[in-house]
Scaffold this motif. Structure first.
Motif: not given
Length: 368
Positions: A30-48
Motif C-alpha cells: 500500500p502507498k501512503p495516503s499523502w502520495l496516492a489514493e489508498p486502497e486503489t489500483l491505478w490511483s492518480p498521484w497527489k504530488l507533481q
C-alpha cells in the motif's frame, strides 16, 4: 540525488538461498495516503514534479522500513513509484498511445480503459533503474524487483499495429530484457516477471508465453522468477474465482513446460485458495515462492495459519527451495492490514524454520 552505483558485487544465484525459508512479498504494498489514493489500483498521484519524486522516495524508504520491521528477508520497493504493475512500464515505451485509450477485456474477466500500440515497440530509456539504485543504497538485504511479463503486457492494452499477440509479446520481451540487465547491474538480486495471464490463456502459455518469458531473461546471471497468481484481491478477480469450481488446476497445464524452462523461481498463490498442493510436485527441483498470505481479505492470518500452509507445501517442495511469500500484491489493502500480514508471514515462517532446524538436529543426533 546521488545515483552512483554502490560497491556491491553482481548478484549471485546462491545469494538469497543462504537463509532457510527466506520471506518476501509478491510485489506491491500500500502507498501512503499523502502520495496516492489508498486502497486503489491505478490511483492518480497527489504530488507533481520534484515533489512527486521526493514523495516516492520517502514512500520507498517507509515501505522498506515496514518490511524490515516485519522481518521480511528479501525486500522490494513495494512498487511505490508506479501506479500499476503493467502500465507504468508501458508508459516509457515508444509506439504506445496513452492519449486515445480504449476499453478492452483484460484477463478475459473485466473491462479497463487502456493505452494502445500504434507503432513499433522500443524502450526509449530505463524505467525503474534509478529507483532500484536508490533502494540498493538503502539496504544490504537481498532485493527483488518486479517487472510485468510479456504475455500479461500484451493482454493489458489494445494493439492496432502488430495485431498479433505473440509478435507483440516478443517485442515486449526485448524491451524487458534491456531493463532487466540494467536492474541486475544496479544490484538487484531477483528479477521477477508478473504473469497472471499464465493462469488464463493456458494454450498460449505453452505455445509461446514461456518462450517469450525466456527471451526476457536472456543473458541474466541474477535469479529470475515468474509470478503466476489469480490476481489482486479486487471484486472482478474474486468473482472470477467463484466460477472456477472446487479445485483450481490451471497450474497443471503449464507446469511441465515451466519446469523445463530457465526460470529459477516460480511464485504461486496457495493460501486460502483451491489449488491442490500436490500440483507442486510437478515443479519439484525449482525454487518456489509459496503464497501463504491471502491478499483478497482484510483478515490477518495467524502465524500458525501461515505455518500450516508452508508445512503442506513442504510435502512437495524441498525445504532449501521454499520461499514463503504473499499470494499477490497488497496495494488494494490498508497499510495497517498489510503490516499485520507481513508480520504474520515472517512469524509463520519462523515457526516452520525452527521445526526444520530441530528435526535436522534430532536426525544428526540419532545418526551419531
Amino acid at each position: 540525488m546521488n545515483t552512483s552505483l554502490p560497491k556491491k558485487p553482481l548478484p549471485s544465484k546462491t545469494l538469497v538461498s543462504k537463509t532457510l525459508l527466506p520471506t518476501s512479498t509478491a510485489g506491491s504494498l500500500p502507498k501512503p495516503s499523502w502520495l496516492a489514493e489508498p486502497e486503489t489500483l491505478w490511483s492518480p498521484w497527489k504530488l507533481q514534479g520534484e515533489e512527486l519524486t521526493s514523495g516516492q522516495q520517502d514512500a520507498l524508504r517507509i515501505t522498506l522500513q515496514e518490511q524490515q520491521n516485519a522481518g521480511i528477508d528479501i525486500v522490494s520497493d513495494g512498487e511505490q513509484t508506479r501506479q500499476h504493475f503493467v502500465t507504468t512500464f508501458i508508459e516509457n515505451l515508444s509506439g504506445v498511445d496513452f492519449e486515445n485509450k480504449k476499453t478492452v477485456r483484460i484477463r478475459d474477466r473485466y473491462d479497463a480503459s487502456v493505452p494502445g500500440v500504434v507503432g513499433p515497440i522500443s524502450r526509449r530509456k530505463s524505467v525503474f533503474v534509478e529507483d532500484a539504485k536508490f533502494l540498493r543504497q538503502q539496504t544490504d538485504q537481498p532485493i527483488k524487483w518486479a517487472l510485468p511479463g510479456p504475455m500479461t503486457m500484451a493482454d493489458t492494452l489494445y494493439d492496432d499495429y502488430y495485431q498479433d499477440r505473440e509478435k507483440l509479446a516478443w517485442e515486449f520481451a526485448k524491451a524487458l530484457n534491456e531493463e532487466a540487465k540494467e536492474l541486475e547491474a544496479a544490484g538487484v538480486d531477483i528479477i521477477q516477471f508478473d504473469e497472471p495471464a499464465f493462469n488464463v490463456f493456458l494454450d498460449e502459455v505453452n505455445d509461446w508465453g514461456i518462450a517469450a518469458l525466456e527471451r526476457a531473461i536472456e543473458g541474466l546471471t541474477c535469479e529470475t522468477a515468474v509470478h503466476i497468481c489469480y490476481g489482486y484481491g479486487i471484486k472482478a478477480n474474486t468473482d472470477w474465482k467463484k466460477t472456477l469450481g472446487a479445485e483450481w488446476r490451471h497450474y497443471e497445464q503449464t507446469f511441465p513446460a515451466i519446469q523445463k524452462s530457465n526460470i529459477d523461481i516460480i511464485s504461486l498463490e496457495c493460501h486460502n485458495g483451491r489449488v491442490p498442493f500436490e500440483v507442486l510436485e510437478m515443479i519439484r527441483g525449482k525454487k518456489v515462492m509459496v503464497g501463504a498470505i491471502d491478499v483478497a481479505t482484510d483478515t490477518i492470518e495467524t502465524p500458525e495459519e501461515v505455518a500450516t500452509t508452508l508445512r503442506e507445501a513442504l510435502k512437495y517442495v524441498d525445504a532449501d527451495k521454499l520461499y514463503p511469500c504473499t499470494n499477490c500484491g497488497m496495494a488494494p489493502l490498508s497499510r495497517e492490514v498489510a503490516r499485520g500480514k507481513l508480520r504474520a508471514l515472517s512469524a509463520g515462517a519462523e515457526l516452520v524454520r525452527e521445526e526444520l532446524v530441530r528435526t535436522k538436529k534430532e536426525q544428526e543426533d540419532h545418526a551419531a
